[in-house]
Design a protein around this motif. Structure first.
Motif, PDB file in Angstrom:
ATOM      1  N   THR A   3      -3.227   2.269  -0.382  1.00  0.00           N
ATOM      2  CA  THR A   3      -2.612   3.302   0.456  1.00  0.00           C
ATOM      3  C   THR A   3      -1.112   3.385   0.197  1.00  0.00           C
ATOM      4  O   THR A   3      -0.538   4.466   0.225  1.00  0.00           O
ATOM      5  CB  THR A   3      -2.874   3.033   1.956  1.00  0.00           C
ATOM      6  OG1 THR A   3      -2.423   1.722   2.283  1.00  0.00           O
ATOM      7  CG2 THR A   3      -4.339   3.174   2.297  1.00  0.00           C
ATOM      8  N   CYS A   4      -0.490   2.269  -0.080  1.00  0.00           N
ATOM      9  CA  CYS A   4       0.936   2.257  -0.402  1.00  0.00           C
ATOM     10  C   CYS A   4       1.168   2.981  -1.729  1.00  0.00           C
ATOM     11  O   CYS A   4       2.105   3.766  -1.859  1.00  0.00           O
ATOM     12  CB  CYS A   4       1.429   0.814  -0.480  1.00  0.00           C
ATOM     13  SG  CYS A   4       3.212   0.655  -0.634  1.00  0.00           S
ATOM     14  N   GLN A   7       0.799   6.728  -1.101  1.00  0.00           N
ATOM     15  CA  GLN A   7       1.982   7.271  -0.423  1.00  0.00           C
ATOM     16  C   GLN A   7       3.149   7.382  -1.402  1.00  0.00           C
ATOM     17  O   GLN A   7       3.854   8.394  -1.427  1.00  0.00           O
ATOM     18  CB  GLN A   7       2.377   6.395   0.756  1.00  0.00           C
ATOM     19  CG  GLN A   7       3.586   6.942   1.501  1.00  0.00           C
ATOM     20  CD  GLN A   7       4.121   6.000   2.562  1.00  0.00           C
ATOM     21  OE1 GLN A   7       4.033   4.786   2.429  1.00  0.00           O
ATOM     22  NE2 GLN A   7       4.670   6.562   3.619  1.00  0.00           N
ATOM     23  N   GLY A   8       3.379   6.374  -2.212  1.00  0.00           N
ATOM     24  CA  GLY A   8       4.460   6.400  -3.188  1.00  0.00           C
ATOM     25  C   GLY A   8       4.278   7.505  -4.215  1.00  0.00           C
ATOM     26  O   GLY A   8       5.241   8.165  -4.614  1.00  0.00           O
ATOM     27  N   PHE A  10       2.749  10.437  -3.755  1.00  0.00           N
ATOM     28  CA  PHE A  10       3.076  11.729  -3.150  1.00  0.00           C
ATOM     29  C   PHE A  10       4.558  11.843  -2.805  1.00  0.00           C
ATOM     30  O   PHE A  10       5.129  12.925  -2.885  1.00  0.00           O
ATOM     31  CB  PHE A  10       2.187  11.996  -1.934  1.00  0.00           C
ATOM     32  CG  PHE A  10       0.770  12.306  -2.335  1.00  0.00           C
ATOM     33  CD1 PHE A  10       0.470  13.488  -2.994  1.00  0.00           C
ATOM     34  CD2 PHE A  10      -0.250  11.408  -2.090  1.00  0.00           C
ATOM     35  CE1 PHE A  10      -0.820  13.780  -3.391  1.00  0.00           C
ATOM     36  CE2 PHE A  10      -1.541  11.687  -2.486  1.00  0.00           C
ATOM     37  CZ  PHE A  10      -1.838  12.874  -3.138  1.00  0.00           C
ATOM     38  N   LEU A  11       5.194  10.735  -2.463  1.00  0.00           N
ATOM     39  CA  LEU A  11       6.644  10.781  -2.243  1.00  0.00           C
ATOM     40  C   LEU A  11       7.388  11.092  -3.540  1.00  0.00           C
ATOM     41  O   LEU A  11       8.369  11.845  -3.535  1.00  0.00           O
ATOM     42  CB  LEU A  11       7.148   9.459  -1.666  1.00  0.00           C
ATOM     43  CG  LEU A  11       6.966   9.266  -0.173  1.00  0.00           C
ATOM     44  CD1 LEU A  11       7.371   7.857   0.235  1.00  0.00           C
ATOM     45  CD2 LEU A  11       7.783  10.277   0.601  1.00  0.00           C
ATOM     46  N   ASP A  72       5.846  -1.460  -1.634  1.00  0.00           N
ATOM     47  CA  ASP A  72       6.509  -1.408  -0.334  1.00  0.00           C
ATOM     48  C   ASP A  72       8.027  -1.390  -0.507  1.00  0.00           C
ATOM     49  O   ASP A  72       8.595  -2.211  -1.217  1.00  0.00           O
ATOM     50  CB  ASP A  72       6.097  -2.619   0.501  1.00  0.00           C
ATOM     51  CG  ASP A  72       6.747  -2.633   1.861  1.00  0.00           C
ATOM     52  OD1 ASP A  72       6.963  -1.552   2.426  1.00  0.00           O
ATOM     53  OD2 ASP A  72       7.037  -3.740   2.358  1.00  0.00           O
ATOM     54  N   TRP A  76       8.984   2.858   3.729  1.00  0.00           N
ATOM     55  CA  TRP A  76       7.863   3.588   3.147  1.00  0.00           C
ATOM     56  C   TRP A  76       7.536   2.951   1.812  1.00  0.00           C
ATOM     57  O   TRP A  76       8.209   2.028   1.364  1.00  0.00           O
ATOM     58  CB  TRP A  76       8.200   5.071   2.967  1.00  0.00           C
ATOM     59  CG  TRP A  76       9.496   5.308   2.267  1.00  0.00           C
ATOM     60  CD1 TRP A  76       9.750   5.166   0.926  1.00  0.00           C
ATOM     61  CD2 TRP A  76      10.736   5.675   2.859  1.00  0.00           C
ATOM     62  NE1 TRP A  76      11.057   5.433   0.651  1.00  0.00           N
ATOM     63  CE2 TRP A  76      11.695   5.762   1.825  1.00  0.00           C
ATOM     64  CE3 TRP A  76      11.141   5.966   4.160  1.00  0.00           C
ATOM     65  CZ2 TRP A  76      13.011   6.112   2.061  1.00  0.00           C
ATOM     66  CZ3 TRP A  76      12.450   6.318   4.366  1.00  0.00           C
ATOM     67  CH2 TRP A  76      13.363   6.391   3.336  1.00  0.00           C
ATOM     68  N   CYS A  77       6.537   3.453   1.163  1.00  0.00           N
ATOM     69  CA  CYS A  77       6.155   2.957  -0.152  1.00  0.00           C
ATOM     70  C   CYS A  77       6.680   3.918  -1.205  1.00  0.00           C
ATOM     71  O   CYS A  77       6.476   5.126  -1.101  1.00  0.00           O
ATOM     72  CB  CYS A  77       4.642   2.848  -0.251  1.00  0.00           C
ATOM     73  SG  CYS A  77       3.951   1.658   0.909  1.00  0.00           S
ATOM     74  N   TRP A  78       7.360   3.374  -2.198  1.00  0.00           N
ATOM     75  CA  TRP A  78       7.960   4.208  -3.228  1.00  0.00           C
ATOM     76  C   TRP A  78       8.245   3.332  -4.440  1.00  0.00           C
ATOM     77  O   TRP A  78       7.689   2.260  -4.585  1.00  0.00           O
ATOM     78  CB  TRP A  78       9.231   4.853  -2.674  1.00  0.00           C
ATOM     79  CG  TRP A  78       9.845   5.911  -3.512  1.00  0.00           C
ATOM     80  CD1 TRP A  78       9.197   6.879  -4.232  1.00  0.00           C
ATOM     81  CD2 TRP A  78      11.232   6.109  -3.737  1.00  0.00           C
ATOM     82  NE1 TRP A  78      10.110   7.681  -4.865  1.00  0.00           N
ATOM     83  CE2 TRP A  78      11.371   7.227  -4.577  1.00  0.00           C
ATOM     84  CE3 TRP A  78      12.382   5.469  -3.298  1.00  0.00           C
ATOM     85  CZ2 TRP A  78      12.592   7.709  -4.996  1.00  0.00           C
ATOM     86  CZ3 TRP A  78      13.594   5.957  -3.711  1.00  0.00           C
ATOM     87  CH2 TRP A  78      13.694   7.066  -4.547  1.00  0.00           C
TER      88      TRP A  78
END
Length: 121
Positions: A3-4, A7-8, A10-11, A72, A76-78
């Motif tokens: 999930t991290c 998220q990264g 899409f960021l 992480d 947020w995750c990036w």
């Protein structure tokens, strides 16, 4: 981790936003200053604008995904090295003790902050 990573990913795709803003500015410069017609811009420039923005956004996100750079980053995750505080090989010149995302700091500047500041300037 999955999930991290998602998220990264899409960021990182969000780099398209300032790049599209730059393209919109370029559109108006061509329209107003250089008196180009909308049809000419649509045919000659717009495909390049979309292609460039999509290639940069999707390309950088896929590269980060394949190199396991998306980790992480506290809030947020990036793009970040894992575990937190590991020494990256570009800093020490030695092999990295990072499990994921070695040299993430370089990638963050190259894949996000560099294009961002280029679009602003």
């Amino acid at each position: 981790v999955a999930t991290c990573t998602a998220q990264g990913f899409f960021l990182q795709l969000n780099i398209a936003s300032p790049l599209y803003n730059f393209c919109l500015s370029l559109f108006y410069v061509c329209l107003v200053k250089y008196n180009m017609s909308e049809d000419r811009i649509r045919i000659s420039l717009e495909p390049w604008m979309h292609g460039t923005v999509i290639t940069i956004a999707l390309g950088t996100a896929v590269v980060c995904l394949s190199l396991e750079m998306l980790n992480d980053s506290s809030l947020w995750c990036w793009i970040n090295a894992a575990p937190a505080g590991c020494s990256q090989s570009f800093e020490s010149g030695q092999p990295s003790d990072c499990v994921r995302g070695d040299n993430a700091e370089l990638f963050r500047w190259t894949f996000f902050y560099g294009p961002l500041w280029a679009a602003i300037a």
